[in-house]
Structures are given as structure tokens and as C-alpha cells.
Design an enzyme around this catalytic site. Structure first.
Site, PDB file in Angstrom:
ATOM      1  N   HIS A   1       0.832  -1.218   0.000  1.00  0.00           N
ATOM      2  CA  HIS A   1       0.000   0.000   0.000  1.00  0.00           C
ATOM      3  C   HIS A   1       0.854   1.251   0.000  1.00  0.00           C
ATOM      4  O   HIS A   1       1.969   1.266   0.534  1.00  0.00           O
ATOM      5  CB  HIS A   1      -0.977   0.007   1.184  1.00  0.00           C
ATOM      6  CG  HIS A   1      -0.339   0.157   2.536  1.00  0.00           C
ATOM      7  ND1 HIS A   1      -0.169   1.381   3.150  1.00  0.00           N
ATOM      8  CD2 HIS A   1       0.155  -0.766   3.407  1.00  0.00           C
ATOM      9  CE1 HIS A   1       0.392   1.204   4.332  1.00  0.00           C
ATOM     10  NE2 HIS A   1       0.605  -0.084   4.512  1.00  0.00           N
TER      11      HIS A   1
ATOM     12  N   ASP B   1       6.523   2.553   5.927  1.00  0.00           N
ATOM     13  CA  ASP B   1       5.297   1.745   5.961  1.00  0.00           C
ATOM     14  C   ASP B   1       4.276   2.471   5.084  1.00  0.00           C
ATOM     15  O   ASP B   1       3.694   3.463   5.516  1.00  0.00           O
ATOM     16  CB  ASP B   1       4.812   1.618   7.407  1.00  0.00           C
ATOM     17  CG  ASP B   1       3.455   0.959   7.542  1.00  0.00           C
ATOM     18  OD1 ASP B   1       2.967   0.355   6.572  1.00  0.00           O
ATOM     19  OD2 ASP B   1       2.867   1.066   8.637  1.00  0.00           O
TER      20      ASP B   1
ATOM     21  N   GLU C   1      -5.109   1.115   2.995  1.00  0.00           N
ATOM     22  CA  GLU C   1      -4.735   0.145   4.027  1.00  0.00           C
ATOM     23  C   GLU C   1      -4.805   0.741   5.424  1.00  0.00           C
ATOM     24  O   GLU C   1      -5.180   0.064   6.388  1.00  0.00           O
ATOM     25  CB  GLU C   1      -3.329  -0.384   3.745  1.00  0.00           C
ATOM     26  CG  GLU C   1      -2.907  -1.584   4.595  1.00  0.00           C
ATOM     27  CD  GLU C   1      -2.342  -1.215   5.955  1.00  0.00           C
ATOM     28  OE1 GLU C   1      -2.222  -2.113   6.806  1.00  0.00           O
ATOM     29  OE2 GLU C   1      -2.015  -0.020   6.175  1.00  0.00           O
ATOM     30  N   GLU C   2      -4.433   2.011   5.564  1.00  0.00           N
ATOM     31  CA  GLU C   2      -4.363   2.618   6.888  1.00  0.00           C
ATOM     32  C   GLU C   2      -5.738   2.746   7.551  1.00  0.00           C
ATOM     33  O   GLU C   2      -5.818   2.978   8.756  1.00  0.00           O
ATOM     34  CB  GLU C   2      -3.690   3.999   6.819  1.00  0.00           C
ATOM     35  CG  GLU C   2      -2.239   3.970   6.379  1.00  0.00           C
ATOM     36  CD  GLU C   2      -1.304   3.302   7.387  1.00  0.00           C
ATOM     37  OE1 GLU C   2      -1.779   2.946   8.491  1.00  0.00           O
ATOM     38  OE2 GLU C   2      -0.123   3.136   7.071  1.00  0.00           O
TER      39      GLU C   2
ATOM     40  N   ASP D   1       4.503  -5.753   3.655  1.00  0.00           N
ATOM     41  CA  ASP D   1       4.263  -4.623   4.560  1.00  0.00           C
ATOM     42  C   ASP D   1       5.311  -4.642   5.656  1.00  0.00           C
ATOM     43  O   ASP D   1       6.140  -5.542   5.728  1.00  0.00           O
ATOM     44  CB  ASP D   1       2.847  -4.710   5.145  1.00  0.00           C
ATOM     45  CG  ASP D   1       2.268  -3.345   5.489  1.00  0.00           C
ATOM     46  OD1 ASP D   1       3.063  -2.423   5.774  1.00  0.00           O
ATOM     47  OD2 ASP D   1       1.034  -3.192   5.495  1.00  0.00           O
TER      48      ASP D   1
END
Length: 280
Positions: free
Chosen positions: A73, A191, A225-226, A246
Site C-alpha cells: 500500500h 510503511d 490500508e491505513e 508490509d
């Protein structure tokens, strides 16, 4: 034998992506960057963007019966304007989960509704050491006592609104990218932009070595994704294997290592697929 990675080109891609703001909910800039970078390098991989902004493409394999997928992501942590305060500063709400102490003093870019961009700083409301007691200065940080001071002449909510800033505007944290002489990369938002870069690097190595995957391989770059649903869509119905690239938690009581790949056994929601994990 695994093909050789072009680390310099992979890092160059990563640095460009890290320097492209993409707080969750406002990722178009980064997704366009990735789409163009892939198009420039991989003629056999056409990455298409969905209406919601995720990117997918399929690298043809020798076989087509058990397609695989890699996902990473590009959305990151960030903030949003929750309230324009009477003093002209901004009360903010979190995008994703982060600690307020981790952003104290951080430089930010405010993407205003007007289309303009403004710089600013996240500060506690008790920032002045000369004006506030130790008890006030050391209060637990949260959305009630943290604010964004805008790098513009504004001393009221009306003046801030005249800048074109509104509730709901996205705020991006400075990534502060550094590539050190020892090969380490210091930055916010590794990330999961580092995960996207490793996919880029692996595809480049395969292409340079003249290799072809055993199975059709879907490349899936998500942008939500977050907030919990990054890889919830965009895969073929007959997908056989899915691997998410990830970050791995490096902390006490974790069998993880910052200098190695970690295969995750479970997260807070439950275990990952046992068969695929053992195969890996």
C-alpha cells in the site's frame, strides 16, 4: 539462484515515492507516480487505476491456472482539519493510528480546498516554555491540546478561511527522507512505501534476468490500508496465493528483525493462512 537486485534504481524509486505525499484519503499523486514509474520500466505490465484509485496489473506467467498476487500500500498516516479555531490555527483529527507525541514539532503541508498548499507546524497549545507551567507543558498530548500553526498571516478563523482552508482538508507530514552512506534510509512512511519499492525492485530483477514467473502474477498497489480495507478488492476470482508486503513489528516478544524478511503468523485479528506460511 535469485536474480541480482538493482538496489540503486530501487532506492531512487523509493525516494521519489517517499517525497510524494499520500495520506490515506488523498493518494492520487503517489498512485500516478507509481503508475508512470512502472510504465517507464515494465513494458509487459500495464497498471490500471480503479475509480477508487488502486492500481492493478498482471505480469504474464508460464501458467495461468493458479494466479498469484503481491500487494503493498502507498497510503500513509496523516491528518485532517477538524476545526478552524478562533485564533486561526487548526484543530486536527488523525488519519490512521499514530501517537501525538510522534508528530510534535513536525512540519506539514496543508492541501487547502482552494487548491493552494500551505506549510505549517504541529505544536502543543502550551508550546511556550516561558508562559506555561511544567504541568501544562507536560500534559498528555491529544487532539484537544495539539494544533497546526499555519505559515501565513492569520490570527482568526475568518482569516484562515480566507486562505481557502476548510474542515476536511488533508494534512501531510514531512517525510524527511535521508539516504545514509551506510545504506540505511531514514524517513517517515516507509510503511509501506518501502514495500512498494521492494515489489518494483523484484520485478526489475526478474525483467533484467530475462525470467518469467511460473504463474500469472497480479501486482496490486492499494491506497486505503491505513483505514483497514486496502486489499479488499481488485483480484481475479481464481486467485490462488496472495502475499502482502508490509512492515513487520519490531518489538519485545516479536520474532522479527529489521535486517531480514519476517513472515507474519498472526495479527490482532487472527492467524494468517497456515499452508502458505509454511510454504514460504
Amino acid at each position: 539462484m535469485l536474480p541480482k537486485l538493482d538496489v540503486d534504481q530501487m532506492v531512487s524509486f523509493l525516494v521519489g515515492l517517499l517525497n510524494t505525499h499520500s495520506p490515506t484519503g488523498d493518494t492520487d499523486r503517489a498512485m500516478v507516480f507509481i503508475q508512470q514509474a512502472f510504465a517507464d520500466v515494465f513494458p509487459n505490465l500495464e497498471m490500471t487505476m480503479s475509480p477508487k484509485g488502486l492500481l492493478t496489473g498482471t505480469l504474464p506467467g508460464k501458467h495461468h491456472d493458479k494466479p498469484r498476487a503481491l500487494t503493498a500500500h502507498t497510503d500513509t498516516l496523516g491528518a485532517m482539519v477538524q476545526h478552524v479555531k478562533e485564533n486561526g490555527r487548526l484543530q486536527i483529527t488523525q488519519l490512521g493510528g499514530w501517537s501525538w507525541t510522534s508528530v510534535e514539532g513536525e512540519g506539514v503541508t496543508i492541501y487547502a480546498t482552494s487548491g493552494k498548499q500551505y506549510r505549517g507546524t504541529i505544536l502543543p497549545t502550551t508550546a511556550s516554555i516561558h508562559a506555561h507551567t511544567g504541568k501544562a507543558r507536560n500534559a498528555i498530548r491529544d487532539h484537544t491540546n495539539m494544533e497546526v500553526r499555519i505559515d501565513a498571516h492569520t490570527e482568526s478563523d475568518c482569516e484562515t478561511k480566507e486562505l481557502g482552508i476548510r474542515v476536511g482538508d488533508i494534512i501531510a507530514f514531512d517525510p524527511r527522507v535521508e539516504v545514509g552512506s551506510e545504506g540505511y534510509i531514514r524517513s517517515r512512511h516507509l510503511d509501506d512505501k518501502a514495500g512498494v519499492a521492494t515489489i518494483f525492485g523484484a520485478l526489475l530483477a526478474i525483467q533484467e534476468a530475462g525470467l518469467q514467473p511460473q504463474q500469472d502474477t497480479v501486482i496490486h498497489i492499494s491506497n486505503y490500508e491505513e483505514v483497514g480495507h486496502g486489499a479488499a478488492t481488485g483480484f481475479p476470482d481464481n486467485l490462488h496465493d496472495l502475499i502482502s508486503i508490509d512492515m513487520a513489528v519490531v518489538a519485545p516478544n516479536q520474532t522479527s528483525n529489521e535486517h531480514a524478511v519476517t513472515i507474519c503468523a498472526k495479527d490482532s485479528a487472527g492467524p494468517y493462512h497456515l499452508g502458505l506460511r509454511r510454504e514460504l
